[in-house]
Write a protein that holds these residues in place. Structure first.
Motif, PDB file in Angstrom:
ATOM      1  N   ILE A  31     -21.757 -29.144  -0.989  1.00 35.52           N
ATOM      2  CA  ILE A  31     -22.656 -30.107  -1.628  1.00 35.52           C
ATOM      3  C   ILE A  31     -23.981 -30.090  -0.883  1.00 35.52           C
ATOM      4  N   THR A  32     -25.080 -30.016  -1.627  1.00 35.64           N
ATOM      5  CA  THR A  32     -26.418 -29.996  -1.041  1.00 35.64           C
ATOM      6  C   THR A  32     -27.242 -31.151  -1.589  1.00 35.64           C
ATOM      7  N   THR A  33     -27.974 -31.806  -0.690  1.00 39.17           N
ATOM      8  CA  THR A  33     -28.821 -32.922  -1.091  1.00 39.17           C
ATOM      9  C   THR A  33     -30.301 -32.521  -1.070  1.00 39.17           C
ATOM     10  N   GLN A  34     -31.144 -33.412  -1.519  1.00 40.95           N
ATOM     11  CA  GLN A  34     -32.574 -33.251  -1.304  1.00 40.95           C
ATOM     12  C   GLN A  34     -32.859 -33.380   0.197  1.00 40.95           C
ATOM     13  N   PRO A  35     -34.065 -32.976   0.675  1.00 36.87           N
ATOM     14  CA  PRO A  35     -34.373 -33.121   2.106  1.00 36.87           C
ATOM     15  C   PRO A  35     -34.111 -34.557   2.571  1.00 36.87           C
ATOM     16  N   PHE A  36     -33.339 -34.702   3.642  1.00 38.39           N
ATOM     17  CA  PHE A  36     -32.845 -36.017   4.026  1.00 38.39           C
ATOM     18  C   PHE A  36     -33.941 -37.043   4.329  1.00 38.39           C
ATOM     19  N   PRO A  37     -35.164 -36.639   4.807  1.00 41.38           N
ATOM     20  CA  PRO A  37     -36.178 -37.682   5.031  1.00 41.38           C
ATOM     21  C   PRO A  37     -36.535 -38.448   3.760  1.00 41.38           C
ATOM     22  N   GLU A  38     -36.248 -37.863   2.590  1.00 39.56           N
ATOM     23  CA  GLU A  38     -36.557 -38.560   1.343  1.00 39.56           C
ATOM     24  C   GLU A  38     -35.646 -39.762   1.123  1.00 39.56           C
ATOM     25  N   TYR A  39     -34.394 -39.698   1.628  1.00 40.75           N
ATOM     26  CA  TYR A  39     -33.502 -40.838   1.384  1.00 40.75           C
ATOM     27  C   TYR A  39     -33.207 -41.666   2.628  1.00 40.75           C
ATOM     28  N   THR A  40     -33.777 -41.257   3.762  1.00 43.91           N
ATOM     29  CA  THR A  40     -33.663 -42.119   4.949  1.00 43.91           C
ATOM     30  C   THR A  40     -34.988 -42.806   5.249  1.00 43.91           C
ATOM     31  N   HIS A  41     -35.980 -42.596   4.381  1.00 41.15           N
ATOM     32  CA  HIS A  41     -37.297 -43.213   4.581  1.00 41.15           C
ATOM     33  C   HIS A  41     -37.152 -44.735   4.651  1.00 41.15           C
ATOM     34  N   GLY A  42     -37.709 -45.313   5.692  1.00 37.93           N
ATOM     35  CA  GLY A  42     -37.627 -46.758   5.854  1.00 37.93           C
ATOM     36  C   GLY A  42     -36.417 -47.234   6.639  1.00 37.93           C
ATOM     37  N   MET A  43     -35.446 -46.342   6.859  1.00 40.01           N
ATOM     38  CA  MET A  43     -34.279 -46.708   7.659  1.00 40.01           C
ATOM     39  C   MET A  43     -34.623 -46.655   9.141  1.00 40.01           C
ATOM     40  N   SER A  44     -33.953 -47.469   9.935  1.00 40.24           N
ATOM     41  CA  SER A  44     -34.043 -47.311  11.374  1.00 40.24           C
ATOM     42  C   SER A  44     -33.273 -46.056  11.779  1.00 40.24           C
ATOM     43  N   LYS A  45     -33.559 -45.547  12.966  1.00 39.93           N
ATOM     44  CA  LYS A  45     -32.832 -44.382  13.459  1.00 39.93           C
ATOM     45  C   LYS A  45     -31.337 -44.670  13.523  1.00 39.93           C
ATOM     46  N   GLU A  46     -30.992 -45.862  13.963  1.00 38.66           N
ATOM     47  CA  GLU A  46     -29.573 -46.226  14.079  1.00 38.66           C
ATOM     48  C   GLU A  46     -28.899 -46.230  12.715  1.00 38.66           C
ATOM     49  N   ALA A  47     -29.597 -46.777  11.709  1.00 38.89           N
ATOM     50  CA  ALA A  47     -29.018 -46.830  10.360  1.00 38.89           C
ATOM     51  C   ALA A  47     -28.851 -45.426   9.785  1.00 38.89           C
ATOM     52  N   ALA A  48     -29.838 -44.550  10.031  1.00 41.79           N
ATOM     53  CA  ALA A  48     -29.750 -43.181   9.529  1.00 41.79           C
ATOM     54  C   ALA A  48     -28.590 -42.434  10.193  1.00 41.79           C
ATOM     55  N   LEU A  49     -28.470 -42.568  11.503  1.00 36.70           N
ATOM     56  CA  LEU A  49     -27.369 -41.898  12.201  1.00 36.70           C
ATOM     57  C   LEU A  49     -26.016 -42.426  11.733  1.00 36.70           C
ATOM     58  N   ALA A  50     -25.944 -43.720  11.442  1.00 35.84           N
ATOM     59  CA  ALA A  50     -24.689 -44.294  10.939  1.00 35.84           C
ATOM     60  C   ALA A  50     -24.347 -43.725   9.569  1.00 35.84           C
ATOM     61  N   LEU A  51     -25.368 -43.563   8.716  1.00 34.88           N
ATOM     62  CA  LEU A  51     -25.152 -42.976   7.391  1.00 34.88           C
ATOM     63  C   LEU A  51     -24.572 -41.578   7.523  1.00 34.88           C
ATOM     64  N   PHE A  52     -25.167 -40.759   8.387  1.00 37.50           N
ATOM     65  CA  PHE A  52     -24.706 -39.373   8.507  1.00 37.50           C
ATOM     66  C   PHE A  52     -23.378 -39.275   9.250  1.00 37.50           C
ATOM     67  N   HIS A  53     -23.093 -40.214  10.113  1.00 39.62           N
ATOM     68  CA  HIS A  53     -21.766 -40.266  10.732  1.00 39.62           C
ATOM     69  C   HIS A  53     -20.702 -40.470   9.668  1.00 39.62           C
ATOM     70  N   ASP A  54     -20.972 -41.403   8.759  1.00 39.71           N
ATOM     71  CA  ASP A  54     -20.014 -41.689   7.681  1.00 39.71           C
ATOM     72  C   ASP A  54     -19.945 -40.533   6.686  1.00 39.71           C
ATOM     73  N   LEU A  55     -21.096 -39.904   6.411  1.00 42.43           N
ATOM     74  CA  LEU A  55     -21.112 -38.780   5.476  1.00 42.43           C
ATOM     75  C   LEU A  55     -20.331 -37.601   6.052  1.00 42.43           C
ATOM     76  N   ASP A  56     -20.473 -37.379   7.345  1.00 45.97           N
ATOM     77  CA  ASP A  56     -19.740 -36.306   8.007  1.00 45.97           C
ATOM     78  C   ASP A  56     -18.236 -36.580   7.973  1.00 45.97           C
ATOM     79  N   ALA A  57     -17.861 -37.824   8.221  1.00 47.49           N
ATOM     80  CA  ALA A  57     -16.439 -38.183   8.179  1.00 47.49           C
ATOM     81  C   ALA A  57     -15.860 -37.975   6.789  1.00 47.49           C
ATOM     82  N   LEU A  58     -16.643 -38.317   5.765  1.00 47.82           N
ATOM     83  CA  LEU A  58     -16.196 -38.117   4.384  1.00 47.82           C
ATOM     84  C   LEU A  58     -16.063 -36.624   4.083  1.00 47.82           C
TER      85      LEU A  58
END
Length: 397
Positions: free
Chosen positions: A60-87
């Protein structure tokens, strides 16, 4: 009289390296998006299986990730990708989150974020665009070198850099990783072959370049048309849009592109005639009239090809040779083992050469470089991955 190409039953069908789906990820509903995408991918894998094609991976390929993490804190972005990796790990799928940088005007902090994402994950892939139609992106070359140096000491048992590439003139919708990305609406898919075995079967009995080229068009073409026919049916039945096939005859360990080319030259890969052989394969791929995406050129990943890894370990294959062959094919410098004391500046020069060649020839190239922490020239790599061939590290040129 021209030699006869071995029948398909003798050399076997190509495998399908991947069926890659492109989605426009929404952090608020990505779990449902992934579930819907996996339903299509698994059905497509089964469909190809019924037709006799072994599918190695689904992705599965997404659009460049800065497009959907824009406005997130670094912690929130890392948490998103932690969960995405686990999935991804749970569902046995790889996910490319696209480039951190598309141009030299982009925020270099996104490359810093990418290195942390890849350093903390095992199923996510990413990239940095280091060249395009506007020329070499020198700031991005520096950023990519820094990502590689960071991942040398972080990541999944030294394999973080296996999931990262500096990419130059690689267009959207390539199904091959780590270069895969898109900037569209999503709900699309592409196919990639693993067909070094078919190329080897042709080149073992053909020595004339034009006869070989025509034989490759015929042999690879019949599989390409069949694969595209299945993809078109999936498109019609699912509503997922088929965008094309990457015909690159990707090798996998003993299905070696190095050995295939040696069959044509009658000598080892790297001998006189290698450039002609590589150009002949690429020319044949371009003349197969299916919808093409990605590189659609010869891939020479050193650590994914048993023969290339052996030649590298013997010092009989160099980066300069691989760059020369890349002038008539793809993909650049792929899975190159490097000493652990390689500096950021040395990495920049290597990536810069790939980017410069890509701009000069207006062709897709990439650099996937794997420095090994603590290792010196003469040491054996110890990557713990079933898809990689360990070899002896060579001095930097």
């Amino acid at each position: 009289m021209a030699a006869v190409v071995p029948p398909a039953s003798a050399q076997g069908k190509p495998k399908i390296r991947t069926i890659t789906a492109f989605i426009r990820l929404d952090p608020a509903q990505y779990k449902q998006q992934v579930a819907d995408t996996l339903k299509m991918l698994r059905n497509a894998k089964a469909r190809y299986g019924l037709a006799g094609y072994e599918v190695q991976t689904i992705r599965i390929t997404t659009q460049p990730f800065p497009e959907y993490t824009h406005g997130m804190s670094k912690e929130a972005a890392l948490a998103l990708f932690h969960d995405l990796d686990a999935l991804a790990k749970q569902e046995q799928v790889s996910i490319s989150i696209g480039p951190a940088l598309m141009t030299d005007k982009d925020d270099p902090g996104q490359a810093d974020l990418l290195e942390e994402i890849l350093g903390q994950s095992s199923n996510l892939y990413g990239s940095v665009v280091v060249a395009g139609s506007d020329g070499v992106h020198w700031k991005s070359v520096h950023a990519a070198a820094e990502v590689i140096k960071y991942l040398e000491d972080h990541g999944d048992k030294g394999l973080g850099n296996f999931r990262f590439a500096a990419i130059a003139n690689v267009q959207a919708y390539t199904p091959f990783y780590p270069a895969s990305y898109h900037q569209g609406l999503g709900h699309q898919f592409a196919i990639a072959f693993e067909s070094a075995n078919v190329v080897a079967g042709v080149m073992a009995v053909q020595r004339d370049p034009e006869v070989t080229r025509q034989a490759l068009i015929s042999e690879l073409g019949k599989y390409a048309f069949a694969a595209e026919d299945i993809a078109s049916k999936i498109d019609q039945e699912t509503g997922w849009t088929y965008v094309g096939l990457d015909l690159s005859p990707a090798p996998m360990k003993y299905a070696s592109i190095g050995s295939a080319v040696a069959g044509f030259t009658g000598s080892k890969f790297g001998a006189s005639g290698t450039l002609t052989a590589v150009a002949t394969i690429t020319s044949a791929l371009r003349d197969i009239s299916v919808t093409k995406v990605g590189y659609s050129g010869v891939m020479m990943p050193v650590l994914e090809d048993t023969r290339l890894a052996q030649l590298w370990g013997e010092g009989a294959l160099t980066m300069d040779q691989l760059l020369a062959y890349s002038s008539v094919c793809g993909t650049g410098l792929d899975t190159i083992p490097l000493p652990g004391d390689v500096t950021t500046q040395q990495l920049e020069r290597i990536i810069g050469d790939v980017a410069t060649l890509s701009v000069k020839l207006s062709k897709p190239l990439s650099a996937r470089l794997l420095p090994v922490a603590g290792a010196k020239p003469g040491n054996q790599t110890t990557f713990d991955d079933p898809n990689l061939v360990n070899t002896v590290i060579q001095p930097l040129p």
